[in-house]
Scaffold this active site. Structure first.
Site, mmCIF file in Angstrom:
data_model
loop_
_atom_site.group_PDB
_atom_site.id
_atom_site.type_symbol
_atom_site.label_atom_id
_atom_site.label_comp_id
_atom_site.label_asym_id
_atom_site.label_seq_id
_atom_site.Cartn_x
_atom_site.Cartn_y
_atom_site.Cartn_z
ATOM 1 N N ASP A 60 0.871 -1.162 0.000
ATOM 2 C CA ASP A 60 0.000 0.000 0.000
ATOM 3 C C ASP A 60 0.919 1.226 0.000
ATOM 4 O O ASP A 60 2.095 1.098 0.387
ATOM 5 C CB ASP A 60 -0.852 -0.088 1.272
ATOM 6 C CG ASP A 60 -1.514 1.215 1.629
ATOM 7 O OD1 ASP A 60 -2.372 1.645 0.861
ATOM 8 O OD2 ASP A 60 -1.150 1.804 2.669
ATOM 9 N N ASP A 73 0.104 5.182 0.831
ATOM 10 C CA ASP A 73 0.031 6.161 1.913
ATOM 11 C C ASP A 73 -0.040 5.453 3.263
ATOM 12 O O ASP A 73 -0.850 4.551 3.468
ATOM 13 C CB ASP A 73 -1.187 7.086 1.729
ATOM 14 C CG ASP A 73 -1.003 8.385 2.480
ATOM 15 O OD1 ASP A 73 -0.183 9.195 2.041
ATOM 16 O OD2 ASP A 73 -1.649 8.563 3.530
HETATM 17 N N1 PLP Z 1 -7.443 8.440 -1.824
HETATM 18 C C1 PLP Z 1 -7.000 9.667 -1.503
HETATM 19 C C2 PLP Z 1 -7.630 10.858 -2.114
HETATM 20 C C3 PLP Z 1 -5.949 9.827 -0.591
HETATM 21 O O1 PLP Z 1 -5.524 11.061 -0.273
HETATM 22 C C4 PLP Z 1 -5.369 8.669 -0.017
HETATM 23 C C5 PLP Z 1 -4.281 8.781 0.931
HETATM 24 O O2 PLP Z 1 -3.695 9.828 1.144
HETATM 25 C C6 PLP Z 1 -5.862 7.412 -0.382
HETATM 26 C C7 PLP Z 1 -6.889 7.339 -1.288
HETATM 27 C C8 PLP Z 1 -5.317 6.149 0.187
HETATM 28 O O3 PLP Z 1 -4.168 5.754 -0.479
HETATM 29 P P1 PLP Z 1 -3.475 4.371 -0.123
HETATM 30 O O4 PLP Z 1 -4.366 3.276 -0.614
HETATM 31 O O5 PLP Z 1 -2.160 4.450 -0.848
HETATM 32 O O6 PLP Z 1 -3.310 4.363 1.361
HETATM 33 CA CA CA Z 2 -2.747 3.273 3.191
#
Ligand code: PLP
Ligand code: CA
Length: 304
Positions: A27, A29
């Site tokens: 993943d 973020d």
């Molecule tokens: N969607 C948006 C708009 C975000 O800002 C984030 C995280 O900052 C995510 C989804 C989640 O991302 P990930 O699946 O990489 O944690």
């Molecule tokens: Ca995440």
């Protein structure tokens, strides 16, 4: 492994696990970065895995950017070996779904950021153009005649008019209802949060009385995209590393992958333990197989 089961692993245990797996799904973020800042040590970990010949892919529910932007972001943050074909975003996978699974004929009405449209257009999927008319309302605007899908992603320029138009298109039972992801919210710094696309999808589910098909995690479709683009992906050889129990761990569990929670993001180990002791067996799909404080804990495993 004897050390499998919702507990923190360290040292030799991490080394054994990394040696046993040959396909790593990260993943983004909360695992790799927080917004614009890389997690300390993450770049070293990813670079080391790739150099050791491990397969590494990134699975992000963030639909706001096209994949090229992620390649640039990885490079900017010191991940020197990450290429386009390693990136599986909910926007890219939505484009694949529309093109290859439902083979959509007609236009797609998009609630989302420009990056989502770019990804669809690159896949050859026509999107309804939004006119920039400040006087347009749901009473006087034109509706496109051939909308065959509504796709909802994160939209920081959401308007009531967009919601209203999407609700109108969804009256047609032939019009598909898709969501890039169903994330409820995202953490920002200073205790603030960002409502996720799940909250926008929920509004349209109420308005339409329908349920959206979710493309991103925790749906299996992202793993199907990975399996079709890398040959011989064996779920038993995969490790899914994420920070959110309800998306990442469930995704891994839905796809038959071992899961690892890293504590640099949204979920805490106590929440995982609560799910584990829950009487409701469906809650057990949120429980990670392994826990680490940060993926930087992998680093000693690469030392000779
Ligand atoms: N969607 C948006 C708009 C975000 O800002 C984030 C995280 O900052 C995510 C989804 C989640 O991302 P990930 O699946 O990489 O944690
Ligand atoms: Ca995440």
């Amino acid at each position: 492994f004897a050390f499998k089961g919702c507990q923190k692993i360290r040292g030799a245990q991490i080394r054994i696990l990394l040696e046993a797996k040959d396909f790593f799904l990260f993943d983004c973020d909360g695992v790799i970065w927080h917004g614009e800042n890389a997690i300390t040590g993450a770049a070293k970990v990813v670079n080391a895995l790739i150099r050791r010949g491990k397969n590494v892919v990134f699975v992000t529910n963030n639909s706001t950017r096209p994949r090229e932007n992620y390649v640039n972001k990885f490079t900017r943050l010191g991940f020197t070996d990450v290429m386009l074909d390693q990136i599986f975003s909910s926007s890219y996978c939505s484009a694949l779904y529309l093109r290859d699974v439902v083979k959509v004929r007609g236009q797609v009405f998009v609630i989302g950021c420009e990056g989502l449209r770019v990804e669809l257009l690159e896949a050859g999927i026509p999107c309804v153009e939004e006119a920039d008319d400040p006087d347009a309302t749901i009473y006087n605007c034109a509706l496109a005649p051939d909308v065959k899908a509504v796709l909802v992603g994160h939209d920081d320029k959401l308007t009531f008019l967009k919601l209203a138009k999407a609700s109108c298109y969804l009256r047609d039972p032939e019009c598909l209802f898709l969501a890039t992801d169903n994330d409820p919210w995202h953490p920002l710094s200073g205790g603030r949060i960002l409502p996720g696309s799940g909250s926008l999808t929920a509004a349209l589910e109420v308005a339409s009385g329908r349920k959206a098909t979710v493309i991103g995690k925790p749906s299996r479709f992202m793993f199907e995209c990975i399996s079709s683009q890398f040959s011989g992906v064996d779920p038993a050889q995969c490790l899914m590393v994420g920070d959110r129990l309800e998306t990442d761990m469930l995704f891994g569990s839905n796809c038959g992958l071992d899961t690892m929670l890293t504590l640099t993001g949204v979920s805490q180990i106590e929440e995982a333990q609560e799910y584990r002791s829950s009487d409701l067996t469906t809650n057990h799909s949120y429980v990670p197989d392994y826990v680490v404080d940060t993926i930087a804990d992998f680093l000693p495993a690469f030392e000779e």
